[in-house]
Motif scaffolding. Structure first.
Motif, PDB file in Angstrom:
ATOM      1  N   TYR A  32       0.808  -1.216   0.000  1.00 49.29           N
ATOM      2  CA  TYR A  32       0.000   0.000   0.000  1.00 49.29           C
ATOM      3  C   TYR A  32       0.841   1.265   0.000  1.00 49.29           C
ATOM      4  O   TYR A  32       0.308   2.354  -0.238  1.00 49.29           O
ATOM      5  N   ARG A  33       2.132   1.146   0.258  1.00 52.16           N
ATOM      6  CA  ARG A  33       3.019   2.313   0.265  1.00 52.16           C
ATOM      7  C   ARG A  33       3.255   2.852  -1.137  1.00 52.16           C
ATOM      8  O   ARG A  33       3.740   3.962  -1.302  1.00 52.16           O
ATOM      9  N   GLY A  34       2.954   2.059  -2.136  1.00 50.62           N
ATOM     10  CA  GLY A  34       3.050   2.524  -3.502  1.00 50.62           C
ATOM     11  C   GLY A  34       4.435   2.521  -4.116  1.00 50.62           C
ATOM     12  O   GLY A  34       4.670   3.240  -5.095  1.00 50.62           O
ATOM     13  N   ARG A  35       5.329   1.740  -3.591  1.00 48.10           N
ATOM     14  CA  ARG A  35       6.675   1.646  -4.143  1.00 48.10           C
ATOM     15  C   ARG A  35       6.766   0.460  -5.096  1.00 48.10           C
ATOM     16  O   ARG A  35       6.265  -0.619  -4.814  1.00 48.10           O
ATOM     17  N   THR A  36       7.437   0.666  -6.214  1.00 44.90           N
ATOM     18  CA  THR A  36       7.543  -0.396  -7.207  1.00 44.90           C
ATOM     19  C   THR A  36       8.296  -1.608  -6.684  1.00 44.90           C
ATOM     20  O   THR A  36       8.035  -2.734  -7.117  1.00 44.90           O
ATOM     21  N   ASP A  37       9.222  -1.390  -5.755  1.00 43.37           N
ATOM     22  CA  ASP A  37       9.997  -2.516  -5.239  1.00 43.37           C
ATOM     23  C   ASP A  37       9.203  -3.389  -4.280  1.00 43.37           C
ATOM     24  O   ASP A  37       9.717  -4.389  -3.779  1.00 43.37           O
ATOM     25  N   HIS A  38       7.963  -3.026  -4.009  1.00 44.36           N
ATOM     26  CA  HIS A  38       7.081  -3.856  -3.209  1.00 44.36           C
ATOM     27  C   HIS A  38       6.237  -4.779  -4.079  1.00 44.36           C
ATOM     28  O   HIS A  38       5.356  -5.471  -3.580  1.00 44.36           O
ATOM     29  N   TYR A  39       6.524  -4.798  -5.370  1.00 45.03           N
ATOM     30  CA  TYR A  39       5.816  -5.639  -6.325  1.00 45.03           C
ATOM     31  C   TYR A  39       6.799  -6.499  -7.094  1.00 45.03           C
ATOM     32  O   TYR A  39       7.914  -6.071  -7.394  1.00 45.03           O
ATOM     33  N   ARG A  40       6.386  -7.703  -7.408  1.00 47.50           N
ATOM     34  CA  ARG A  40       7.286  -8.646  -8.059  1.00 47.50           C
ATOM     35  C   ARG A  40       6.972  -8.912  -9.532  1.00 47.50           C
ATOM     36  O   ARG A  40       7.840  -8.762 -10.390  1.00 47.50           O
ATOM     37  N   TYR A  41       5.759  -9.335  -9.827  1.00 46.54           N
ATOM     38  CA  TYR A  41       5.391  -9.675 -11.198  1.00 46.54           C
ATOM     39  C   TYR A  41       4.628  -8.539 -11.854  1.00 46.54           C
ATOM     40  O   TYR A  41       3.711  -7.968 -11.261  1.00 46.54           O
ATOM     41  N   TRP A  42       5.005  -8.245 -13.093  1.00 49.84           N
ATOM     42  CA  TRP A  42       4.441  -7.124 -13.834  1.00 49.84           C
ATOM     43  C   TRP A  42       3.933  -7.528 -15.202  1.00 49.84           C
ATOM     44  O   TRP A  42       4.488  -8.420 -15.836  1.00 49.84           O
ATOM     45  N   GLY A  43       2.895  -6.854 -15.646  1.00 53.72           N
ATOM     46  CA  GLY A  43       2.417  -7.034 -17.001  1.00 53.72           C
ATOM     47  C   GLY A  43       3.236  -6.175 -17.940  1.00 53.72           C
ATOM     48  O   GLY A  43       4.118  -5.423 -17.512  1.00 53.72           O
ATOM     49  N   GLN A  44       2.958  -6.266 -19.225  1.00 53.42           N
ATOM     50  CA  GLN A  44       3.720  -5.514 -20.226  1.00 53.42           C
ATOM     51  C   GLN A  44       3.195  -4.103 -20.431  1.00 53.42           C
ATOM     52  O   GLN A  44       3.847  -3.286 -21.076  1.00 53.42           O
ATOM     53  N   GLY A  45       2.028  -3.819 -19.899  1.00 52.46           N
ATOM     54  CA  GLY A  45       1.465  -2.487 -19.979  1.00 52.46           C
ATOM     55  C   GLY A  45       0.468  -2.303 -21.106  1.00 52.46           C
ATOM     56  O   GLY A  45       0.512  -2.992 -22.122  1.00 52.46           O
ATOM     57  N   THR A  46      -0.440  -1.361 -20.916  1.00 52.03           N
ATOM     58  CA  THR A  46      -1.391  -0.986 -21.944  1.00 52.03           C
ATOM     59  C   THR A  46      -1.442   0.537 -22.012  1.00 52.03           C
ATOM     60  O   THR A  46      -1.452   1.216 -20.988  1.00 52.03           O
ATOM     61  N   GLN A  47      -1.437   1.067 -23.220  1.00 54.57           N
ATOM     62  CA  GLN A  47      -1.368   2.512 -23.420  1.00 54.57           C
ATOM     63  C   GLN A  47      -2.722   3.178 -23.250  1.00 54.57           C
ATOM     64  O   GLN A  47      -3.713   2.753 -23.838  1.00 54.57           O
ATOM     65  N   VAL A  48      -2.735   4.238 -22.466  1.00 53.96           N
ATOM     66  CA  VAL A  48      -3.919   5.075 -22.309  1.00 53.96           C
ATOM     67  C   VAL A  48      -3.529   6.479 -22.743  1.00 53.96           C
ATOM     68  O   VAL A  48      -2.588   7.061 -22.206  1.00 53.96           O
ATOM     69  N   THR A  49      -4.234   7.005 -23.728  1.00 53.51           N
ATOM     70  CA  THR A  49      -3.962   8.344 -24.220  1.00 53.51           C
ATOM     71  C   THR A  49      -5.232   9.180 -24.121  1.00 53.51           C
ATOM     72  O   THR A  49      -6.273   8.793 -24.652  1.00 53.51           O
ATOM     73  N   VAL A  50      -5.134  10.304 -23.445  1.00 54.92           N
ATOM     74  CA  VAL A  50      -6.278  11.186 -23.254  1.00 54.92           C
ATOM     75  C   VAL A  50      -5.982  12.507 -23.961  1.00 54.92           C
ATOM     76  O   VAL A  50      -5.032  13.202 -23.614  1.00 54.92           O
ATOM     77  N   SER A  51      -6.791  12.837 -24.930  1.00 51.53           N
ATOM     78  CA  SER A  51      -6.601  14.059 -25.697  1.00 51.53           C
ATOM     79  C   SER A  51      -7.507  15.164 -25.193  1.00 51.53           C
ATOM     80  O   SER A  51      -8.497  14.918 -24.493  1.00 51.53           O
ATOM     81  N   THR A  52      -7.168  16.392 -25.565  1.00 58.58           N
ATOM     82  CA  THR A  52      -7.984  17.539 -25.194  1.00 58.58           C
ATOM     83  C   THR A  52      -9.060  17.797 -26.228  1.00 58.58           C
ATOM     84  O   THR A  52     -10.016  18.493 -25.993  1.00 58.58           O
TER      85      THR A  52
END
Length: 125
Positions: free
Chosen positions: A105-125
């Motif tokens: 819950y501290r929000g540090r990346t080193d407190h997590y082990r397995y990660w996904g590859q990511g998905t892009q979110v783009t918000v335009s004006t």
């Protein structure tokens, strides 16, 4: 040995909503607290939200609290991030991850082990 795959990202206009999904395989994610992070171009990966193993406790970054909702469905081995009132500042690659200890819950990346590859979110004006 957990594999995570994010989906649901896309290009939307400011004010729109988007729901991200993170499907896990290899292990049941009920074993882990899980979280969402995001990384904008040229920026460090930052914490977005986290949820406890049973889904009772949730934690949010100040920047998204009130707009984003994290949830999970352990029966489907999937976690979600419902995003509303999206802003251009929310533009980033969004990653899901499994926690590696009780301080996720501290929000540090080193407190997590397995990660996904990511998905892009783009918000335009």
């Amino acid at each position: 040995q957990v594999q995570l795959v994010e989906s649901g990202g896309g290009l939307v206009q400011a004010g729109a909503s988007l729901r991200l999904s993170c499907a896990a395989s290899g292990r049941t994610i009920s074993t882990y607290a899980v979280g969402w992070f995001r990384q904008a171009p040229g920026k460090e990966r930052e914490f977005v939200a986290a949820i406890s193993r049973g889904g009772i406790s949730t934690y949010y970054a100040t920047s998204v609290k009130g707009r984003f909702t994290i949830s999970r469905d352990n029966d489907k081995n999937t976690m979600y991030l419902q995003m509303t009132s999206l802003e251009p500042e929310d533009t980033a690659v969004y990653y899901c991850a499994t926690a590696r200890g009780p301080d996720y819950y501290r929000g540090r990346t080193d407190h997590y082990r397995y990660w996904g590859q990511g998905t892009q979110v783009t918000v335009s004006t």
